[in-house]
Design an enzyme around this catalytic site. Structure first.
Site, PDB file in Angstrom:
ATOM      1  N   GLY A  60       0.835  -1.193   0.000  1.00  0.00           N
ATOM      2  CA  GLY A  60       0.000   0.000   0.000  1.00  0.00           C
ATOM      3  C   GLY A  60       0.867   1.240   0.000  1.00  0.00           C
ATOM      4  O   GLY A  60       2.057   1.172   0.345  1.00  0.00           O
TER       5      GLY A  60
ATOM      6  N   GLN B 236       3.129   9.918   1.681  1.00  0.00           N
ATOM      7  CA  GLN B 236       4.469   9.323   1.773  1.00  0.00           C
ATOM      8  C   GLN B 236       5.412   9.803   0.674  1.00  0.00           C
ATOM      9  O   GLN B 236       6.626   9.677   0.801  1.00  0.00           O
ATOM     10  CB  GLN B 236       4.384   7.783   1.740  1.00  0.00           C
ATOM     11  CG  GLN B 236       3.700   7.215   2.980  1.00  0.00           C
ATOM     12  CD  GLN B 236       3.556   5.717   2.876  1.00  0.00           C
ATOM     13  OE1 GLN B 236       2.605   5.219   2.294  1.00  0.00           O
ATOM     14  NE2 GLN B 236       4.511   4.981   3.425  1.00  0.00           N
TER      15      GLN B 236
ATOM     16  N   CYS C 179       6.049  -0.418   7.416  1.00  0.00           N
ATOM     17  CA  CYS C 179       5.723   0.813   6.693  1.00  0.00           C
ATOM     18  C   CYS C 179       6.932   1.224   5.864  1.00  0.00           C
ATOM     19  O   CYS C 179       8.059   1.215   6.361  1.00  0.00           O
ATOM     20  CB  CYS C 179       5.366   1.922   7.678  1.00  0.00           C
ATOM     21  SG  CYS C 179       4.917   3.481   6.870  1.00  0.00           S
ATOM     22  N   LEU C 180       6.681   1.592   4.611  1.00  0.00           N
ATOM     23  CA  LEU C 180       7.782   2.017   3.743  1.00  0.00           C
ATOM     24  C   LEU C 180       8.433   3.300   4.256  1.00  0.00           C
ATOM     25  O   LEU C 180       9.570   3.586   3.905  1.00  0.00           O
ATOM     26  CB  LEU C 180       7.274   2.212   2.306  1.00  0.00           C
ATOM     27  CG  LEU C 180       6.756   0.934   1.624  1.00  0.00           C
ATOM     28  CD1 LEU C 180       6.105   1.272   0.285  1.00  0.00           C
ATOM     29  CD2 LEU C 180       7.878  -0.087   1.440  1.00  0.00           C
TER      30      LEU C 180
ATOM     31  N   HIS D 219      -4.216   1.633   7.916  1.00  0.00           N
ATOM     32  CA  HIS D 219      -2.835   2.116   7.971  1.00  0.00           C
ATOM     33  C   HIS D 219      -2.652   3.304   7.001  1.00  0.00           C
ATOM     34  O   HIS D 219      -2.058   4.330   7.364  1.00  0.00           O
ATOM     35  CB  HIS D 219      -1.900   0.942   7.621  1.00  0.00           C
ATOM     36  CG  HIS D 219      -0.452   1.279   7.474  1.00  0.00           C
ATOM     37  ND1 HIS D 219       0.515   0.797   8.340  1.00  0.00           N
ATOM     38  CD2 HIS D 219       0.223   2.020   6.555  1.00  0.00           C
ATOM     39  CE1 HIS D 219       1.705   1.260   7.958  1.00  0.00           C
ATOM     40  NE2 HIS D 219       1.553   1.992   6.872  1.00  0.00           N
ATOM     41  N   GLU D 220      -3.209   3.184   5.786  1.00  0.00           N
ATOM     42  CA  GLU D 220      -3.084   4.268   4.796  1.00  0.00           C
ATOM     43  C   GLU D 220      -3.909   5.489   5.176  1.00  0.00           C
ATOM     44  O   GLU D 220      -3.486   6.627   4.965  1.00  0.00           O
ATOM     45  CB  GLU D 220      -3.496   3.772   3.396  1.00  0.00           C
ATOM     46  CG  GLU D 220      -2.786   2.535   2.872  1.00  0.00           C
ATOM     47  CD  GLU D 220      -1.281   2.552   2.997  1.00  0.00           C
ATOM     48  OE1 GLU D 220      -0.692   3.644   3.138  1.00  0.00           O
ATOM     49  OE2 GLU D 220      -0.682   1.462   2.985  1.00  0.00           O
TER      50      GLU D 220
ATOM     51  N   HIS E 280      -1.960   7.606   7.440  1.00  0.00           N
ATOM     52  CA  HIS E 280      -0.989   8.462   6.735  1.00  0.00           C
ATOM     53  C   HIS E 280      -1.645   9.763   6.270  1.00  0.00           C
ATOM     54  O   HIS E 280      -1.052  10.841   6.387  1.00  0.00           O
ATOM     55  CB  HIS E 280      -0.418   7.750   5.503  1.00  0.00           C
ATOM     56  CG  HIS E 280       0.709   6.804   5.787  1.00  0.00           C
ATOM     57  ND1 HIS E 280       1.899   7.201   6.358  1.00  0.00           N
ATOM     58  CD2 HIS E 280       0.844   5.477   5.546  1.00  0.00           C
ATOM     59  CE1 HIS E 280       2.710   6.148   6.456  1.00  0.00           C
ATOM     60  NE2 HIS E 280       2.093   5.080   5.982  1.00  0.00           N
TER      61      HIS E 280
HETATM   62  O1  GNR Z   1       4.056  -2.603   2.509  1.00  0.00           O
HETATM   63  C1  GNR Z   1       3.413  -2.471   3.548  1.00  0.00           C
HETATM   64  N1  GNR Z   1       3.104  -3.558   4.296  1.00  0.00           N
HETATM   65  C2  GNR Z   1       2.234  -3.524   5.364  1.00  0.00           C
HETATM   66  C3  GNR Z   1       2.199  -4.629   6.211  1.00  0.00           C
HETATM   67  C4  GNR Z   1       1.328  -4.656   7.279  1.00  0.00           C
HETATM   68  C5  GNR Z   1       0.481  -3.606   7.505  1.00  0.00           C
HETATM   69  C6  GNR Z   1       0.506  -2.486   6.680  1.00  0.00           C
HETATM   70  C7  GNR Z   1       1.371  -2.458   5.618  1.00  0.00           C
HETATM   71  S1  GNR Z   1       1.388  -1.079   4.571  1.00  0.00           S
HETATM   72  C8  GNR Z   1       3.040  -1.119   4.003  1.00  0.00           C
HETATM   73  C9  GNR Z   1       3.280  -0.053   2.955  1.00  0.00           C
HETATM   74  C10 GNR Z   1       3.109   1.315   3.572  1.00  0.00           C
HETATM   75  O2  GNR Z   1       3.927   1.850   4.263  1.00  0.00           O
HETATM   76  N2  GNR Z   1       1.968   1.899   3.366  1.00  0.00           N
HETATM   77  O3  GNR Z   1       1.720   3.092   3.931  1.00  0.00           O
HETATM   78 NI    NI Z   2       2.911   3.146   5.741  1.00  0.00          NI
END
Ligand code: GNR
Ligand code: NI
Length: 168
Positions: free
Chosen positions: A46, A51, A92-93, A134-135, A138
């Protein structure tokens, strides 16, 4: 298309609240294409526009292992439909190299626009519900590290700052 640079914690720009998109036009479609290219290049599932330092409400997700199931959520509105919490190991990236369990509501509905400006109204559970929440965070300037203890968050911050100084 272009791969854009992903901001990393504790960059203060990750704390910006994203504005709603008012027209889903070519500019937004180019943003979406760049987001997918950036997310696939980084092996993520995601990505929120925040980001890549674009503070507009755009999310891309692809949970498939062969990267053939792109999903787009513009101006997402979430409702919790099952407030029982479930823990999931999140990464999270923008927090590279770290993962920790985060508890979130198990089931949600999301109303949003897709890349053509059509309305999406879906029930989400499992990994898709985790990822969308999670997104959404952000877009509101929130990161998964905010759910951790101050001590854990500080350790992650120190290690990432050290790595960022090394690269600079
Ligand atoms: O790549 C991603 N893996 C992930 C694993 C578990 C819960 C959420 C994520 S999102 C993350 C990519 C990211 O940072 N999205 O904002
Ligand atoms: Ni993230």
């Amino acid at each position: 298309m272009a791969i854009r640079k992903i901001l990393e914690f504790p960059d203060p720009r990750l704390r910006t609240r994203a504005a709603r998109v008012d027209v889903v036009d070519t500019r937004i479609q180019i943003l979406i294409d760049d987001m997918f290219e950036t997310m696939y290049d980084a092996n993520g599932i995601g990505l929120a526009a925040s980001q890549i330092d674009v503070h507009e409400q755009v999310i891309v997700i692809d949970l498939s292992s062969d990267r053939t199931e792109p999903r787009v959520f513009i101006n997402p509105e979430v409702k919790i439909t099952d407030d029982s919490l479930e823990g999931f190991e999140e990464g999270c990236l923008s927090v590279p190299g770290f993962s920790e369990s985060v508890e979130r509501p198990k089931a949600i509905t999301v109303k949003a626009l897709d890349r053509n400006g059509n309305v999406i109204d879906e029930q989400l559970t499992g990994l898709l519900a985790v990822c969308l929440q999670h997104e959404m965070d952000h877009l509101q300037g929130k990161l998964f590290v905010d759910y951790l203890s101050p001590l854990k968050r500080q350790r992650i911050r120190q290690r990432l700052e050290k790595e960022q100084r090394r690269r600079a």
